[in-house]
Design a protein around this motif. Structure first.
Motif, PDB file in Angstrom:
ATOM      1  N   GLN A 194     -29.662  94.370 -83.220  1.00  0.00           N
ATOM      2  CA  GLN A 194     -30.684  93.472 -83.921  1.00  0.00           C
ATOM      3  C   GLN A 194     -31.713  92.493 -83.310  1.00  0.00           C
ATOM      4  O   GLN A 194     -33.152  92.548 -83.298  1.00  0.00           O
ATOM      5  N   GLN A 195     -30.730  92.128 -82.462  1.00  0.00           N
ATOM      6  CA  GLN A 195     -31.388  90.410 -81.192  1.00  0.00           C
ATOM      7  C   GLN A 195     -31.685  91.242 -80.058  1.00  0.00           C
ATOM      8  O   GLN A 195     -32.727  90.950 -79.521  1.00  0.00           O
ATOM      9  N   GLY A 196     -31.295  92.391 -80.126  1.00  0.00           N
ATOM     10  CA  GLY A 196     -31.956  93.132 -78.691  1.00  0.00           C
ATOM     11  C   GLY A 196     -31.223  93.043 -77.703  1.00  0.00           C
ATOM     12  O   GLY A 196     -30.114  92.053 -77.326  1.00  0.00           O
ATOM     13  N   ALA A 243     -26.419  80.305 -93.148  1.00  0.00           N
ATOM     14  CA  ALA A 243     -27.597  79.768 -92.101  1.00  0.00           C
ATOM     15  C   ALA A 243     -28.034  80.826 -91.418  1.00  0.00           C
ATOM     16  O   ALA A 243     -29.240  80.613 -90.470  1.00  0.00           O
ATOM     17  N   LEU A 247     -35.760  86.385 -88.634  1.00  0.00           N
ATOM     18  CA  LEU A 247     -36.529  87.175 -87.298  1.00  0.00           C
ATOM     19  C   LEU A 247     -36.159  88.745 -88.158  1.00  0.00           C
ATOM     20  O   LEU A 247     -36.898  89.475 -86.833  1.00  0.00           O
ATOM     21  N   ASN A 248     -35.661  89.182 -88.579  1.00  0.00           N
ATOM     22  CA  ASN A 248     -34.772  90.923 -88.484  1.00  0.00           C
ATOM     23  C   ASN A 248     -35.606  91.101 -90.159  1.00  0.00           C
ATOM     24  O   ASN A 248     -34.192  90.878 -90.810  1.00  0.00           O
ATOM     25  N   PRO A 249     -36.469  90.810 -90.680  1.00  0.00           N
ATOM     26  CA  PRO A 249     -36.401  90.497 -91.759  1.00  0.00           C
ATOM     27  C   PRO A 249     -36.195  92.576 -92.368  1.00  0.00           C
ATOM     28  O   PRO A 249     -35.981  92.421 -93.999  1.00  0.00           O
ATOM     29  N   ARG A 250     -36.615  93.529 -91.983  1.00  0.00           N
ATOM     30  CA  ARG A 250     -36.580  95.025 -91.684  1.00  0.00           C
ATOM     31  C   ARG A 250     -34.757  95.372 -91.393  1.00  0.00           C
ATOM     32  O   ARG A 250     -35.138  96.575 -90.701  1.00  0.00           O
ATOM     33  N   ALA A 251     -34.203  94.409 -91.542  1.00  0.00           N
ATOM     34  CA  ALA A 251     -32.567  94.683 -91.147  1.00  0.00           C
ATOM     35  C   ALA A 251     -31.758  94.278 -91.813  1.00  0.00           C
ATOM     36  O   ALA A 251     -30.992  93.634 -92.309  1.00  0.00           O
ATOM     37  N   VAL A 309     -36.630  80.644 -80.845  1.00  0.00           N
ATOM     38  CA  VAL A 309     -35.631  81.898 -81.219  1.00  0.00           C
ATOM     39  C   VAL A 309     -34.734  82.185 -80.890  1.00  0.00           C
ATOM     40  O   VAL A 309     -34.107  82.355 -81.102  1.00  0.00           O
ATOM     41  N   PHE A 310     -35.073  82.690 -79.220  1.00  0.00           N
ATOM     42  CA  PHE A 310     -33.683  83.225 -78.136  1.00  0.00           C
ATOM     43  C   PHE A 310     -32.248  81.992 -78.923  1.00  0.00           C
ATOM     44  O   PHE A 310     -31.462  82.690 -79.002  1.00  0.00           O
ATOM     45  N   LYS A 368     -31.004  83.228 -81.295  1.00  0.00           N
ATOM     46  CA  LYS A 368     -30.216  83.985 -81.819  1.00  0.00           C
ATOM     47  C   LYS A 368     -28.615  83.888 -80.961  1.00  0.00           C
ATOM     48  O   LYS A 368     -27.717  84.558 -81.943  1.00  0.00           O
TER      49      LYS A 368
END
Lengths: 252, 200
Positions: free
Chosen positions: B48-50, B100, B108-112, B166-167, B170
């Motif tokens: 999911q983080q890519g 957390a 960051l990944n609401p659709r996961a 964000v990084f 992650k």
């Protein structure tokens, strides 16, 4: 006992801008700057990667001894919802800093209010033209009287979603639609595949379904402007029931 | 069982109480199961983080998590009771960290949903395993915390965490998921030395 904290030590360098939001097709100017208190550190030898792929060196140049600049043009849409990972590396490949890029679609227009409220019945909104494909629309209703105002939930839909899901799910053995050449369609349906054919539903249960006024209008438009035989509300209901079952199975 | 302080290795001359033996086996099996789940969580997380997360050789800086680090190289040389105490302490600290990470990933990944559910499950499972290890220690007469020591405070969350890039978020989440896997695996290994008759 002092609080113990989650802390980060990715602080050898910093990328600017941090986590920008950009439009597809736009450009980005970024910098990776090494912190001044890092002994012996220089931007010489630094390089960039985007989503794990090293970027060509000609896209970057040294601004000064401690800063490496990057110029990206014509950005593609982000590969993942959490953003594309732009990373600044030291000469030995170690990660110095990162920034996540959010590259998304353009907003195609401003809010439009309905112009035809009675064409398909009372309290209706008819949108006869200028609908774009592959574009999510947000639709809502606002009602106002002398006592106040109210606003409905926002409905998000893409007018092409129905045809796409039918074909992707493989539920009906259906040939995709193509525009009639004798009608002036406001847009063209870019679906490949043979023309003609009959949609044969593979069985399923009728569904009570949501409010379907917009879909009814869309189906009516399809019948008039494209070659899609056997399209019906019954087929749509069967598709909805199948989708709901599939969704439940996936979530178990 | 040799009841000298710190020495808990199974002694074939002493028969475990059946319920204690069952509890040890059950806890060990749980640790083994959670080790597999932790691997799946890590795979789901990096996906999911890519990229480059999940790419071979991806090695972000080791972040400092005040209050929790991975099992030290010296861990294996400690007495079993001390190892299990450290396992229990780490498992007690992990739920807050996993929560957390889940909250940040929800942004960051609401659709996961699968990732978010896995993180939520991991927090609950770490809590359960930690409690089970403490129960085993208590039953064996080796308290989870030695006399005179203060209860370990769970790592508090910095208010600046939500403002972290964000990084960095992650990378931090990757680190936490990695720690979770390291500690459940370590716990499984430590418990295996308690299982009467060895591990099947």
């Amino acid at each position: 006992m002092p609080d113990r904290c989650l802390s980060l030590t990715l602080d050898t360098a910093v990328i600017s801008p941090q986590d920008p939001t950009l439009l597809i097709g736009s450009s980005l100017q970024a910098t990776c700057s090494i912190h001044g208190d890092t002994p012996g550190a220089t931007a010489e030898g630094l390089y960039w990667t985007l989503n794990g792929r090293r970027l060509p060196s000609e896209l970057s140049h040294l601004l000064n001894t401690s800063t490496l600049a990057l110029a990206l043009a014509n950005l593609n849409g982000s590969r993942q919802q959490s953003g594309d990972n732009l990373v600044c590396h030291a000469r030995d490949g170690s990660i110095l800093a990162g920034s996540c890029l959010y590259v998304g679609r353009k907003w195609y227009g401003q809010d439009n209010t309905c112009e035809e409220y009675h064409t398909v019945g009372p309290h209706s909104c008819h949108i006869p033209k200028d609908l774009a494909l592959f574009t999510p629309y947000e639709i809502w209703v606002e009602a106002t009287n002398r006592l106040g105002s109210a606003r409905s939930d926002v409905l998000t839909l893409d007018v092409l979603d129905v045809g796409l899901v039918w074909e992707a799910a493989g539920l009906p053995a259906c040939a995709p639609c193509r525009p009639r050449s004798d009608t002036a369609a406001p847009f063209s349906l870019e679906r490949p595949g043979p023309g003609g054919g009959v949609c044969e539903p593979r069985g399923g249960e009728p569904s009570s379904g949501p409010v379907r006024r917009e879909l009814k209008q869309f189906l009516g438009w399809l019948k008039k402007h494209a070659y899609c035989s056997n399209l019906s509300f019954r087929l749509y209901d069967q598709w909805r029931a199948w989708m709901q079952k599939s969704h439940k199975t996936r979530n178990q | 069982m040799n009841r000298r302080e710190g020495s808990l290795e199974a002694d074939s001359s002493i028969s475990f109480l059946p319920h204690l033996e069952a509890k040890i086996r059950q806890t060990h099996n749980l640790a083994r199961l959670l080790t597999k789940y932790a691997e799946q969580l890590l795979e789901e997380y990096v996906q999911q983080q890519g990229d480059p997360f999940g790419l071979p050789g991806f090695s972000p800086p080791r972040l400092s998590l005040a209050g929790l680090s991975g099992p030290a190289p010296s861990h294996a040389g400690l007495p079993l009771s001390e190892r299990l105490r450290l396992d229990a302490a780490a498992l007690g600290a992990l739920p807050a960290l996993l929560d957390a990470v889940r909250r940040r990933q929800a942004e960051l990944n609401p659709r996961a949903p699968r990732l978010l559910r896995s993180l939520e499950d991991a927090a609950r499972q770490a809590r359960a395993l930690g409690a089970a290890v403490e129960t085993v220690l208590a039953a064996l007469g080796a308290a989870a915390r030695g006399p005179g020591s203060e209860p370990a405070a769970a790592p508090a969350l910095s208010t600046a965490n939500s403002a972290a890039s964000v990084f960095s978020a992650k990378v931090l989440g990757l680190h936490v998921c990695g720690l979770y896997g390291e500690w459940v695996s370590r716990t499984e290994g430590d418990l295996s030395q308690l299982v009467p008759g060895g591990v099947s």
